[in-house]
Enzyme design. Structure first.
Site, short mmCIF file in Angstrom:
data_model
loop_
_atom_site.label_atom_id
_atom_site.label_comp_id
_atom_site.label_asym_id
_atom_site.label_seq_id
_atom_site.Cartn_x
_atom_site.Cartn_y
_atom_site.Cartn_z
N LYS A 189 77.83 40.16 21.45
CA LYS A 189 78.79 40.96 20.76
C LYS A 189 80.25 40.71 21.29
O LYS A 189 80.80 39.61 20.55
CB LYS A 189 78.55 42.43 20.86
CG LYS A 189 77.04 42.64 20.31
CD LYS A 189 76.73 43.91 19.77
CE LYS A 189 75.37 44.27 19.36
NZ LYS A 189 74.88 44.20 17.93
N ASP A 209 70.51 43.76 29.98
CA ASP A 209 70.95 43.54 28.65
C ASP A 209 72.26 44.21 28.65
O ASP A 209 72.36 45.30 28.06
CB ASP A 209 69.89 43.82 27.62
CG ASP A 209 70.29 43.48 26.36
OD1 ASP A 209 71.54 43.07 26.14
OD2 ASP A 209 69.52 43.19 25.53
N TYR A 237 66.36 47.53 22.79
CA TYR A 237 66.29 46.62 21.72
C TYR A 237 66.87 45.21 22.39
O TYR A 237 67.95 45.40 23.16
CB TYR A 237 67.02 46.85 20.52
CG TYR A 237 67.06 45.74 19.56
CD1 TYR A 237 65.76 45.49 19.08
CD2 TYR A 237 67.90 45.12 19.38
CE1 TYR A 237 65.73 44.27 18.03
CE2 TYR A 237 68.13 43.74 18.14
CZ TYR A 237 66.85 43.46 17.72
OH TYR A 237 66.85 42.60 16.75
#
Ligand code: PLP
Length: 432
Positions: free
Chosen positions: A273, A245, A152
């Protein structure tokens, strides 16, 4: 110990949800929060967080293994973060002009990631991934992107593509609203399958190979030995940029993210994050040569009203300031304790527990999955029963088999023991 349940004692959550459902799609601002995939009819509404605990609007306390899906590596309301954000807010919440804090944060990122010489901040991981892809396209003068099934990278149209049948297929839209043209620029191959990757690379020229180096959005499914190294080689050989990522793995699995832990170097790194310490911040970065293509240094446009927001930067700096080598040792030790405890709790049952520094997934399958298809073949209903049984016992797990459990430095041995005691009962209840 207070106990939550799906019954009457989550009355306030139910009342708030009834109102929310009329005002927001599904009653939430991001789908997984609705807890539908574990079979609950309403989410638990949160009142506050303290260290490793969440406290809901009905007053129940839970050991929180979600930690806002990753940002809260120091746990909830860490005093350094609260102080930094409060102090920043007193000086203004946003300027739309550069600050010294952004420079400090950029320097910290470049110091941690060997492959990153320059950074551009955004407000979300989605934006950072989207921008990294745009940059890769500009640099390579190619359109197509290769991604792995089960990874994702945010909800960018072209990255919401999923594999059809066959080893490697042109992506088909994974959501209504994603055009066929957008999905067609994305090729999806199974994770950990070199043959499929090589076949896809032989068929098409790619601007980027985009990967989570430690995929954690199908549960935690690490690369098999040699896989990521070969992905790196193939990117170089075929002229594609390797875009890693590290929105989840960055600043978590090691000081310099998965790239440090696994010894693989990206051309572009996507971060999120932890970098914002619980406030909206993300970033992408790479070599000076590549990043100098970004406006206004270069011709690739990308911008953001709240990019590098001073509150988010303050929270990020305060968080990273706590993440020294001792912190990473402790995070690894806590992770190992949780994984070992969950394995013990599931002994004799068809459950496999996968972990790496700061991340854990108990899969409801005999063997740990090596790709998205295998993760999808886990007993998802059993995970749902397990998660509900944990909530009933004051433990808050991710509301999906496909999400990792996030360990924080606020967790301690007592929290782990409480969790594993509850898990022993919850596993039995789920699989009994
Ligand atoms: C690996 C990865 N990349 C990108 C994103 C998107 O980040 P955001 O939710 O901040 O847009 C996520 C979100 O969970 C993620 O896990």
């Amino acid at each position: 110990m207070s106990r939550a349940s799906t019954g009457p004692d989550t009355r306030r959550s139910e009342v708030v949800y009834a109102r929310a459902a009329g005002l927001m799609p599904g009653g939430v601002n991001s789908p997984v929060r609705a807890m539908r995939s574990i079979g609950r009819d309403h989410p638990i509404f949160v009142e506050r967080g303290e260290g490793f605990e969440l406290i809901d609007v009905d007053g129940h306390r839970y050991v929180d293994w979600v930690c806002s899906w990753g940002p809260l590596i120091l746990g909830h309301a860490h005093p350094d973060v609260v102080e930094a954000v409060t102090d920043a807010a007193e000086r203004g919440t946003s300027y739309g002009a550069p600050t010294e804090g952004e420079v400090e944060l950029a320097a910290e990122v470049c110091d941690r990631f060997a492959s990153v010489e320059m950074v551009r901040m955004t407000s979300s991981g989605t934006e950072a991934a989207m921008s990294a892809v745009r940059l890769a396209r500009a640099v390579t003068e190619r359109d197509a992107i290769l991604k792995f099934a089960g990874a994702y990278h945010g909800h960018v149209d072209g990255l919401l593509a999923e594999a059809g049948s066959g080893l490697a297929t042109a992506g088909i839209p994974a959501s209504p609203g994603v055009t066929t043209a957008q999905a067609a620029d994305t090729t999806v191959v199974p994770w950990n399958e070199l043959d499929a990757l090589e076949a896809a690379l032989a068929e098409r020229e790619f601007a980027a190979i985009l990967a989570e180096p430690l995929p954690a959005n199908m549960g935690l499914v690490p690369p098999e030995p040699g896989f990521l190294e070969r992905v790196r080689e193939l990117a170089t050989e075929t002229g594609a940029l390797l875009v890693l990522d590290e929105v989840i793995s960055g600043f978590r699995v090691a000081r310099g993210g998965a790239q440090e832990l696994l010894g693989v170097r990206a051309d572009l790194t996507v971060m999120g994050k932890v970098i914002g310490g619980g406030l909206p911040a993300a970033a992408y970065g790479g070599s000076r040569a590549v990043m100098s293509r970004i406006a206004p240094a270069g011709d690739v446009y990308q911008a953001g009203t709240l990019s590098g927001n001073p509150l988010a930067v303050a929270a990020g700096l305060a968080t990273l300031g706590n993440l020294d080598s001792e912190a990473y040792r402790r995070l690894k030790s806590l992770t190992d304790q949780l994984a070992t405890g969950l394995r013990g709790a599931a002994e004799g049952l068809p459950v496999s527990v996968v972990s790496i520094n700061g991340l854990v997934t108990p899969f409801f399958s005999e063997e740990p999955p090596s790709d998205f298809a295998a993760a999808g073949a886990c007993d998802l209903d059993a995970y749902g029963r397990f998660a509900r049984a944990l909530l009933d016992r004051g433990i808050y797990p991710p509301a999906s088999q496909f999400e990792a459990w996030f360990v924080s430095l606020a967790h301690d041995e007592a929290a782990i023991e409480r969790t594993c005691d509850a898990a022993a009962e919850a596993f039995a209840e789920a699989l009994g």
